[in-house]
Design an enzyme around this catalytic site. Structure first.
Site, PDB file in Angstrom:
ATOM      1  N   PHE A  18     -10.212   3.208  -4.441  1.00  0.00           N
ATOM      2  CA  PHE A  18      -8.871   3.392  -3.886  1.00  0.00           C
ATOM      3  C   PHE A  18      -7.844   2.621  -4.712  1.00  0.00           C
ATOM      4  O   PHE A  18      -8.047   1.444  -5.011  1.00  0.00           O
ATOM      5  CB  PHE A  18      -8.798   2.835  -2.447  1.00  0.00           C
ATOM      6  CG  PHE A  18      -9.450   3.707  -1.424  1.00  0.00           C
ATOM      7  CD1 PHE A  18      -8.852   4.886  -0.995  1.00  0.00           C
ATOM      8  CD2 PHE A  18     -10.660   3.333  -0.854  1.00  0.00           C
ATOM      9  CE1 PHE A  18      -9.445   5.681  -0.035  1.00  0.00           C
ATOM     10  CE2 PHE A  18     -11.266   4.119   0.115  1.00  0.00           C
ATOM     11  CZ  PHE A  18     -10.658   5.294   0.532  1.00  0.00           C
ATOM     12  N   ASP A  19      -6.754   3.280  -5.051  1.00  0.00           N
ATOM     13  CA  ASP A  19      -5.612   2.562  -5.602  1.00  0.00           C
ATOM     14  C   ASP A  19      -4.990   1.787  -4.442  1.00  0.00           C
ATOM     15  O   ASP A  19      -5.066   2.231  -3.295  1.00  0.00           O
ATOM     16  CB  ASP A  19      -4.609   3.566  -6.184  1.00  0.00           C
ATOM     17  CG  ASP A  19      -3.674   2.927  -7.190  1.00  0.00           C
ATOM     18  OD1 ASP A  19      -3.964   1.810  -7.647  1.00  0.00           O
ATOM     19  OD2 ASP A  19      -2.641   3.543  -7.509  1.00  0.00           O
ATOM     20  N   LYS A  20      -4.398   0.629  -4.718  1.00  0.00           N
ATOM     21  CA  LYS A  20      -3.850  -0.188  -3.624  1.00  0.00           C
ATOM     22  C   LYS A  20      -2.523   0.357  -3.111  1.00  0.00           C
ATOM     23  O   LYS A  20      -2.402   0.770  -1.960  1.00  0.00           O
ATOM     24  CB  LYS A  20      -3.664  -1.633  -4.085  1.00  0.00           C
ATOM     25  CG  LYS A  20      -3.190  -2.569  -2.973  1.00  0.00           C
ATOM     26  CD  LYS A  20      -2.555  -3.844  -3.516  1.00  0.00           C
ATOM     27  CE  LYS A  20      -1.145  -3.593  -3.967  1.00  0.00           C
ATOM     28  NZ  LYS A  20      -0.421  -4.770  -4.443  1.00  0.00           N
ATOM     29  N   LYS A 200      -6.543   2.593 -15.727  1.00  0.00           N
ATOM     30  CA  LYS A 200      -7.244   2.898 -14.466  1.00  0.00           C
ATOM     31  C   LYS A 200      -8.286   4.000 -14.625  1.00  0.00           C
ATOM     32  O   LYS A 200      -9.395   3.904 -14.106  1.00  0.00           O
ATOM     33  CB  LYS A 200      -6.236   3.229 -13.362  1.00  0.00           C
ATOM     34  CG  LYS A 200      -5.481   1.978 -12.896  1.00  0.00           C
ATOM     35  CD  LYS A 200      -4.524   2.256 -11.759  1.00  0.00           C
ATOM     36  CE  LYS A 200      -3.830   0.952 -11.346  1.00  0.00           C
ATOM     37  NZ  LYS A 200      -2.847   1.175 -10.254  1.00  0.00           N
TER      38      LYS A 200
END
Length: 210
Positions: A18-20, A200
């Site tokens: 998950f990206d924050k 990423k």
């Protein structure tokens, strides 16, 4: 989801990253603390930061500009504005160069801060706040902390995934201390911190290779 193949592939997923910002947290952060250093006043720190952020498209810019607006702070004209991806911004105000960003941008200047100032900033980070440093050409003159609100559903989603036997990671450009505090509050043990936006995809690829 488009077509049957992605659904079939989903059955084999054993790790989710998950990206924050905007995924686990709500997109709009709030300014929480202003630390004035080097004889500066908090209002001056806020004015310089808001002036620099006028040219930025980062979610953190909204938090600073909104706080400045509520407190009647007038922004100043900025020249030679430059965004440094994943690190911060810089620009000239009345002929003086200022930089606002994370520790990666201002590490050398941060290392010269008194240890009690470093500790105060570390405490904010341990509370899950993102701290930005403001520096002139010589030294760090202030720090601003911003806090993201977690989405109400994030912890439940992570709990359910873990019960399904899926390993959960959080990836973020934030510093390791802040990232770990946020991740642990929703039950995520695996944290990929201080990852620049363009890095990423490579981090996901590394996990796929494992």
């Amino acid at each position: 989801i488009r077509g049957g193949e992605p659904l079939e592939a989903a059955n084999k997923i054993n790790v989710i990253v998950f990206d924050k910002t905007g995924t686990l947290t709500k997109g709009k952060p709030e300014l929480k603390d202003i630390i004035a250093l080097a004889g500066m006043r908090p209002e001056e720190i806020l004015q310089i930061a808001a002036s620099l952020e006028k040219g930025s498209e980062h979610p953190l810019a909204d938090a600073i500009l909104s706080h400045a607006g509520k407190n009647g702070i007038q922004t100043q004209e900025v020249q030679s504005f430059r965004a440094i991806p994943g690190k911060g911004i810089e620009g000239k105000i009345v002929g003086k160069t200022y930089r606002l960003g994370n520790r990666a941008l201002l590490q050398a200047a941060f290392d010269h801060l008194h240890s009690h100032r470093q500790q105060a900033i570390a405490t904010l980070e341990s509370d899950g706040k993102t701290v930005m440093l403001l520096a002139n050409e010589q030294e760090v003159i202030g720090a601003i902390s911003v806090s993201y609100t977690l989405k109400e559903t994030s912890k439940e989603a992570v709990d359910r995934l873990r019960k399904m036997g899926i390993e959960v990671f959080m990836i973020t450009g934030d510093n390791a201390r802040t990232a770990k505090a946020i991740a642990l509050s929703i039950g995520i043990q695996n944290v990929l911190a201080e990852v620049l936006p363009e890095q990423k995809a490579a981090e996901v690829k590394k996990l796929q290779e494992q």
